[in-house]
Design an enzyme around this catalytic site. Sequence first.
Site, PDB file in Angstrom:
ATOM      1  CE  LYS A   1      37.927  37.684  39.753  1.00 50.28           C
ATOM      2  NZ  LYS A   1      38.484  36.878  38.694  1.00 50.28           N
TER       3      LYS A   1
ATOM      4  N   GLY B   1      45.880  41.207  45.642  1.00 47.32           N
ATOM      5  CA  GLY B   1      46.123  41.626  44.258  1.00 47.32           C
ATOM      6  C   GLY B   1      46.861  42.945  44.254  1.00 47.32           C
ATOM      7  CB  SER B   2      47.484  45.332  41.552  1.00 43.76           C
ATOM      8  OG  SER B   2      46.152  45.509  41.123  1.00 43.76           O
TER       9      SER B   2
ATOM     10  N   GLY C   1      43.003  47.059  44.625  1.00 37.48           N
ATOM     11  CA  GLY C   1      42.669  47.086  46.053  1.00 37.48           C
ATOM     12  C   GLY C   1      41.956  48.377  46.437  1.00 37.48           C
TER      13      GLY C   1
ATOM     14  CD  GLU D   1      47.282  40.784  53.388  1.00 37.57           C
ATOM     15  OE1 GLU D   1      48.444  41.201  53.261  1.00 37.57           O
ATOM     16  OE2 GLU D   1      46.670  40.815  54.464  1.00 37.57           O
TER      17      GLU D   1
ATOM     18  CB  CYS E   1      53.201  40.304  46.740  1.00 33.26           C
ATOM     19  SG  CYS E   1      53.189  38.878  47.817  1.00 33.26           S
TER      20      CYS E   1
ATOM     21  CD  GLU F   1      53.708  44.799  42.621  1.00 35.18           C
ATOM     22  OE1 GLU F   1      52.573  45.237  42.341  1.00 35.18           O
ATOM     23  OE2 GLU F   1      53.895  43.864  43.430  1.00 35.18           O
TER      24      GLU F   1
HETATM   25  P1  NAP Z   1      45.123  42.087  40.056  1.00 38.59           P
HETATM   26  O1  NAP Z   1      45.151  42.430  38.634  1.00 38.59           O
HETATM   27  O2  NAP Z   1      44.915  43.160  41.046  1.00 38.59           O
HETATM   28  O3  NAP Z   1      43.991  40.958  40.211  1.00 38.59           O
HETATM   29  C1  NAP Z   1      43.737  40.317  41.444  1.00 38.59           C
HETATM   30  C2  NAP Z   1      42.325  39.769  41.429  1.00 38.59           C
HETATM   31  O4  NAP Z   1      41.396  40.859  41.368  1.00 38.59           O
HETATM   32  C3  NAP Z   1      42.012  38.888  40.226  1.00 38.59           C
HETATM   33  O5  NAP Z   1      41.152  37.851  40.610  1.00 38.59           O
HETATM   34  C4  NAP Z   1      41.300  39.865  39.296  1.00 38.59           C
HETATM   35  O6  NAP Z   1      40.456  39.233  38.354  1.00 38.59           O
HETATM   36  C5  NAP Z   1      40.482  40.654  40.310  1.00 38.59           C
HETATM   37  N1  NAP Z   1      39.988  41.948  39.833  1.00 38.59           N
HETATM   38  C6  NAP Z   1      40.446  42.704  38.804  1.00 38.59           C
HETATM   39  N2  NAP Z   1      39.708  43.842  38.706  1.00 38.59           N
HETATM   40  C7  NAP Z   1      38.781  43.800  39.694  1.00 38.59           C
HETATM   41  C8  NAP Z   1      37.735  44.673  40.119  1.00 38.59           C
HETATM   42  N3  NAP Z   1      37.505  45.838  39.506  1.00 38.59           N
HETATM   43  N4  NAP Z   1      36.966  44.313  41.166  1.00 38.59           N
HETATM   44  C9  NAP Z   1      37.199  43.155  41.817  1.00 38.59           C
HETATM   45  N5  NAP Z   1      38.164  42.274  41.455  1.00 38.59           N
HETATM   46  C10 NAP Z   1      38.956  42.602  40.421  1.00 38.59           C
HETATM   47  O7  NAP Z   1      46.462  41.319  40.487  1.00 38.59           O
HETATM   48  P2  NAP Z   1      47.203  40.107  39.781  1.00 38.59           P
HETATM   49  O8  NAP Z   1      47.826  40.568  38.519  1.00 38.59           O
HETATM   50  O9  NAP Z   1      46.308  38.913  39.746  1.00 38.59           O
HETATM   51  O10 NAP Z   1      48.344  39.808  40.861  1.00 38.59           O
HETATM   52  C11 NAP Z   1      49.493  40.575  40.964  1.00 38.59           C
HETATM   53  C12 NAP Z   1      49.383  41.624  42.063  1.00 38.59           C
HETATM   54  O11 NAP Z   1      49.013  40.988  43.286  1.00 38.59           O
HETATM   55  C13 NAP Z   1      50.714  42.306  42.349  1.00 38.59           C
HETATM   56  O12 NAP Z   1      50.482  43.662  42.584  1.00 38.59           O
HETATM   57  C14 NAP Z   1      51.202  41.602  43.611  1.00 38.59           C
HETATM   58  O13 NAP Z   1      52.100  42.355  44.378  1.00 38.59           O
HETATM   59  C15 NAP Z   1      49.899  41.384  44.325  1.00 38.59           C
HETATM   60  N6  NAP Z   1      50.024  40.296  45.303  1.00 38.59           N
HETATM   61  C16 NAP Z   1      50.009  40.646  46.630  1.00 38.59           C
HETATM   62  C17 NAP Z   1      50.169  39.659  47.587  1.00 38.59           C
HETATM   63  C18 NAP Z   1      50.136  40.003  49.058  1.00 38.59           C
HETATM   64  O14 NAP Z   1      49.866  39.132  49.868  1.00 38.59           O
HETATM   65  N7  NAP Z   1      50.418  41.242  49.446  1.00 38.59           N
HETATM   66  C19 NAP Z   1      50.341  38.321  47.209  1.00 38.59           C
HETATM   67  C20 NAP Z   1      50.349  38.018  45.844  1.00 38.59           C
HETATM   68  C21 NAP Z   1      50.177  39.017  44.894  1.00 38.59           C
HETATM   69  P3  NAP Z   1      40.987  38.872  36.869  1.00 38.59           P
HETATM   70  O15 NAP Z   1      42.104  37.911  37.060  1.00 38.59           O
HETATM   71  O16 NAP Z   1      39.804  38.277  36.259  1.00 38.59           O
HETATM   72  O17 NAP Z   1      41.436  40.162  36.270  1.00 38.59           O
END
Ligand code: NAP
Length: 495
Positions: free
Chosen positions: A175, A228-229, A233, A250, A284, A385
Amino acid sequence: MATKYQNFINGKWVDAKSGETFENRNPANWNELIGTFPKSGKEDVDEAVKAARKAYEKWRLVPAPERGDIMKKAGDIMVSRKRELAELMTREMGKVLAETMGDVQEGIDTAYYAFGEGRRLFGKTVPSELRDKFAMAMRVPIGVAGMITPWNFPMAIPTWKIFPALLCGNTVVFKPASDTPATATEFVKILVEAGVPEGAVNIVHGGGGAVGNAITEHPDIDLIGFTGSSDIGKKISASAAGTLKRVSLELGGKNAQIVMDDADLKLALDGVLWGAFGTTGQRCTATSRLLVHEKVYDKFMSDLIERTKQLKLGDGLKKDVEVGPLINEGQRKSVHSYVEIGQKEGAKMLTGGDSATGDGLSDGWFYQPTIFTDVTADMRIAKEEIFGPVLSIIKIKSLEEGIKTLNDSIYGLSSSIYTQDVNNAFKAMRDMEAGISYINGPTIGAECHMPFGGVKETGNGHREGGWAVYEFYSEWKSVYVDFSGKLQRAQIDNY
Ligand code: NAP
């Protein structure tokens, strides 16, 4: 005309069962519709899991070198389509072409690493404590992997997960983020063209709440690779606990760069500009805090402000553009709210602070690169963040204070120090609390064959990248072969 995209389940391109769709637009020009995508739900995930489970029974038996050959072919296809994929990615999520080319390149490198790993996947043999007995541990696949990815590295991050998962013999239900479904779909098409068989890779588009939840709760999914966030997570960790899945998280970061008084200041300046404003601060590993030694503070700050003001914003497909838009309207509002918080908290804003307007910027989610000084460690802009082009500057008096301030965070992903003193460098290397440390380099710039991940609330101890990620997508099986022809009792007959 916008393209109509579909899910890929059990080797077929299909709509969501609900028949509903959602749109994907260009953040640099919101009038441009890139495509429509199926708005899927639990019933689509169920179909995908069923297909992946069935495919697993055959895929796990394919020799790993043969699986590796498919990864190699996928890498070759990515090489031949690199520019076209990068252009689509820039249209879909805004980062400048040089960066999206780099994103695809990371996928290519990861494919070729997986190809090589197909002939390694090392096990271990150890002597048995008993005579005429052989002991070995080998790596076996786990089952069906659910992959949930963010939008900021739409090709690289899915490849970090899916190539190793497939190489190890698992099958996949993927997904992608709702903001970057097109690049993700192209990746799946590449896997299929390269020879990944029916059902072994499935993509289900849709929202995190509906599709994401259905994956994390699904009783027939064995492991979850999530990036993701930290907030999401934590939810995923809780939801996957119900079925005791293996989960790799991550998550977010609040990364800092230290500039010591003995640093090469020009190098440190180039570093922070790239670290803080590359990908419009939406990495990130982005540099979100800059900790500058008081002895070089005034000179460094005036150069930094001047160079920041010169950064060219715009559509990432245009030549010379250095900073693209934010991903969507919600993100721009969120970034601006942090800028207001910073002002209320008493930090001093030296440049930026608002949406960017002007030629070519009015139809996108552009935001001015923003710098705050007089920031103290307890302010929200120094702790949370922001995920945008906002840099908080803190003045430090010593290396010890710099490291202490850098470590004063719930996150621990990336860290950096600029110094010409080898003693400072080694102390920082040892003491900075982060999964990744750079000496004389910015906080961004990971290479795909090195472990990637963070400490504290940046993750749960797993790593992506290099050899480390193969530990997550396989598990150890210990095998004893007794060729003595009699019952031998370990710990009993030999002592
Ligand atoms: P996000 O809002 O946490 O979303 C990440 C993924 O999770 C998306 O596919 C999202 O779907 C999905 N999601 C949302 N709610 C969910 C739930 N309740 N259950 C399961 N999946 C769910 O993060 P983002 O805005 O895409 O990315 C930014 C974040 O990612 C930042 O915090 C960044 O630091 C982090 N990040 C970390 C790394 C690392 O390797 N440490 C790398 C890159 C980014 P939708 O898009 O459909 O909402």
